[in-house]
Motif scaffolding. Sequence first.
Motif, short mmCIF file in Angstrom:
data_model
loop_
_atom_site.label_atom_id
_atom_site.label_comp_id
_atom_site.label_asym_id
_atom_site.label_seq_id
_atom_site.Cartn_x
_atom_site.Cartn_y
_atom_site.Cartn_z
N ALA A 145 -9.11 0.89 -44.11
CA ALA A 145 -9.18 0.15 -45.37
C ALA A 145 -8.59 -1.24 -45.22
O ALA A 145 -9.17 -2.24 -45.69
CB ALA A 145 -8.47 0.92 -46.48
N GLY A 148 -10.84 -3.77 -43.39
CA GLY A 148 -11.82 -4.41 -44.26
C GLY A 148 -11.20 -5.45 -45.17
O GLY A 148 -11.76 -6.54 -45.37
N GLY A 354 -18.31 -3.26 -39.70
CA GLY A 354 -18.93 -3.27 -41.02
C GLY A 354 -20.44 -3.23 -40.96
O GLY A 354 -21.10 -2.64 -41.82
N ALA A 357 -21.70 0.23 -40.71
CA ALA A 357 -21.64 0.92 -42.00
C ALA A 357 -22.77 0.47 -42.93
O ALA A 357 -23.35 1.28 -43.65
CB ALA A 357 -20.29 0.67 -42.66
N GLY A 404 -16.65 -5.43 -46.92
CA GLY A 404 -16.43 -4.49 -48.00
C GLY A 404 -16.79 -3.07 -47.61
O GLY A 404 -16.13 -2.10 -48.03
N MET A 405 -17.82 -2.91 -46.79
CA MET A 405 -18.22 -1.58 -46.34
C MET A 405 -17.16 -0.95 -45.44
O MET A 405 -16.99 0.27 -45.43
CB MET A 405 -19.55 -1.65 -45.60
N THR A 407 -13.90 -1.41 -45.79
CA THR A 407 -12.90 -0.92 -46.74
C THR A 407 -13.38 0.36 -47.41
O THR A 407 -12.60 1.32 -47.58
CB THR A 407 -12.61 -2.00 -47.81
N ALA A 408 -14.65 0.40 -47.77
CA ALA A 408 -15.20 1.60 -48.42
C ALA A 408 -15.11 2.81 -47.49
O ALA A 408 -14.87 3.94 -47.95
CB ALA A 408 -16.65 1.35 -48.83
N THR A 409 -15.31 2.60 -46.19
CA THR A 409 -15.19 3.70 -45.24
C THR A 409 -13.76 4.25 -45.23
O THR A 409 -13.54 5.47 -45.20
CB THR A 409 -15.58 3.23 -43.82
N ILE A 411 -11.62 4.09 -47.69
CA ILE A 411 -11.40 4.78 -48.96
C ILE A 411 -12.04 6.17 -48.93
O ILE A 411 -11.48 7.14 -49.43
CB ILE A 411 -11.98 3.94 -50.12
N ARG A 412 -13.22 6.26 -48.32
CA ARG A 412 -13.89 7.57 -48.22
C ARG A 412 -13.05 8.56 -47.41
O ARG A 412 -12.94 9.74 -47.77
CB ARG A 412 -15.26 7.40 -47.59
#
Length: 494
Positions: A145, A148, A354, A357, A404-405, A407-409, A411-412
Motif C-alpha cells: 500500500a 503505491g 502497477g 495490476a 493507485g492500483m 495501493t489497491a492491491t 488494501i486487498r
Amino acid sequence: MSKTVAPVDEILPMGQLTALGLQHVLVMYAGAVAVPLIIGRVLGLDSHEVSLLIAADLFACGIATIIQSLGATPWFGIKLPVIMGVSFAPVGPMIHIAQSTPGHEGAQLLFGTIIAAGIVTMIIAPWISRLLRFFPPVVTGTIIAIIGITLMRVGINWIFGNPVGPTAPSLVDPNYVNWLRDIRAASGAPGSPLPEIPQGLAIMPTVPNPKYADLTGVGIAGIVLLSILVIAKFCKGFLANIAVLLGIVVGAVITSAMGIMTFEKVGKADWVDVVLPFHFGMPKFDLWMILTMVLVMIVILIESTGMFLALGDMTGKKIGQKDLARGLRTDGLGTLIGGIFNTFPYSSFSQNVGLVAVTGVRSRFVCVASGVILLVLGLLPKLAALVESLPTVVLGGAGIVMFGMVTATGIRILGGVDFAKNRNNAMIVAISIGMGMIPVVAPNFRQWMPHAIHPLIESGILLTSLSAVLLNLFFNGAPHDTDAAVEAAKHAEA
C-alpha cells in the motif's frame, strides 16, 4: 496428458508481446534516464558522454530485465514480470562521489564502487531472503500500500511539474539575481570596502512559476486518464490490456499537434552507438565508499522484497525463500553489470508493478520483450531520443491509474487480515503507514541527522518495511521456523 501453463509462464503471440512490452518501457523510461542525467552533469561530463551514460543505462536495463524475468541458471532470475531499472536510492552517495572527484577519475571511482557493491550484494542475497518469514500479510499488505502511495507523488509531479528544477512552484526573481551578481563583483574588486560574499549564499525562489500546474498540462493528463478509463471500460481482450499504451499514444498525438512534443533530439541523435565496457577507464575502489553503497544496496533489497511479494500476489505465484534469493541476487548481478557498462545500481522498478495490476497480464515474457526493446534502444540512440521526447504530463495521466492500483492491491491483501480479533494489527498498519509518509510530506526531515544515515532513511518504503516488521514482532511475536516449513510444503505441493 497436457499440463496447464501457469499465467506467469504463458507465452503470448509476438505482436501482443511487443505491444505490451513497449507499454512497460514507456512507463519506466522517464525514471530510467533521470539518474544518468543527474550524475553525468555532477561529474561534469560533456553532452556526448551524458548521452553515452543514457545509452549504457538502457542497454544494461535490458540485460538485467531479461535475466530477472526469463531466469538464468538456478541462481539468477525470480521469473516474474519484473522490469529492472536504475534505483534512485543511491543517488545521494553517488552525487557525493561525483562532487568530490569529478570527471573521468570520478567516473572510475564511482563505477568501481558500484561493481564492488554488486558483488557483495550477490553474496549477501541468500541471507536477506531468510527474512521472508517476517513478512506475513499484515506486513506485506502495508508495504505494498505504501509503495503505491509513495509512487503517487511521482505521478502527480509528472502532471504538475517537479518541486525543484525548471518546473518548480517558484522561481528566483531575476532582479534579485542581478543585484547579488553586482554585489559579488563589487566585493571582489581591489580595495573594495564590501566584505566577500559568503560561500553558498543563494536567493530563495519567490516568484510563481507559470509552468507549474499549468492548465494545458493538467488537461492533457486528464485526457490521457479519461482515454485509459474508456478503453478499459468498453474494449475487450488485447485492446483492454494495452489501455495504458493507447492512452499514452493519444497523449503523444495531442502534444505533437500542439507543438509540446518536439523531435529536435531525434534529429541530432546517432542511428547506432555501440555500448562498450569501461569506457572511462579501469575502475578504482575505495573501501568506505563501497561500504556506504553496500548499505544502500541492503535498502534496495528490502524494497525489492516488497515488490516481489506484490508481484507474486498479483500473478498467483507463491514466492518462496529460494525464489526470493534468486531475485535479490539478480539485483546484485544487475548492479555489477551496470558498473561494468558505465551505469548505475539496479533494482526492480515499482512503477511497472502497477501496470501488471492494471492490465491483468501476468506473463513474465512480456517483460522479457521489454528487455529486448531496452537493448535495442540502448544501441539505437535515435529511437531512444524518440521515446525521450514524450512529455511527462502524458505519463502523469497513466501514473494515477497504475500507482493507485498498487495501493489497491495492498488494501486487498489487508482485507484478509484479522483486525476484529487482533486489534494490534490495526496499530501495525497505522504506525507503519505513518512512518512511510514522513519522506513524502516532509522530505527535508533528515537535515539535522548525520549524512551517513541519509540513504538509509530517505525511503518511505524502507521506513514502512522496518516499522511493520518490528511492530509485528512486538505485538504478534516472532514467527516459528515451522511456519516457514509449512508454507514451503504447501508451495511444493502446488
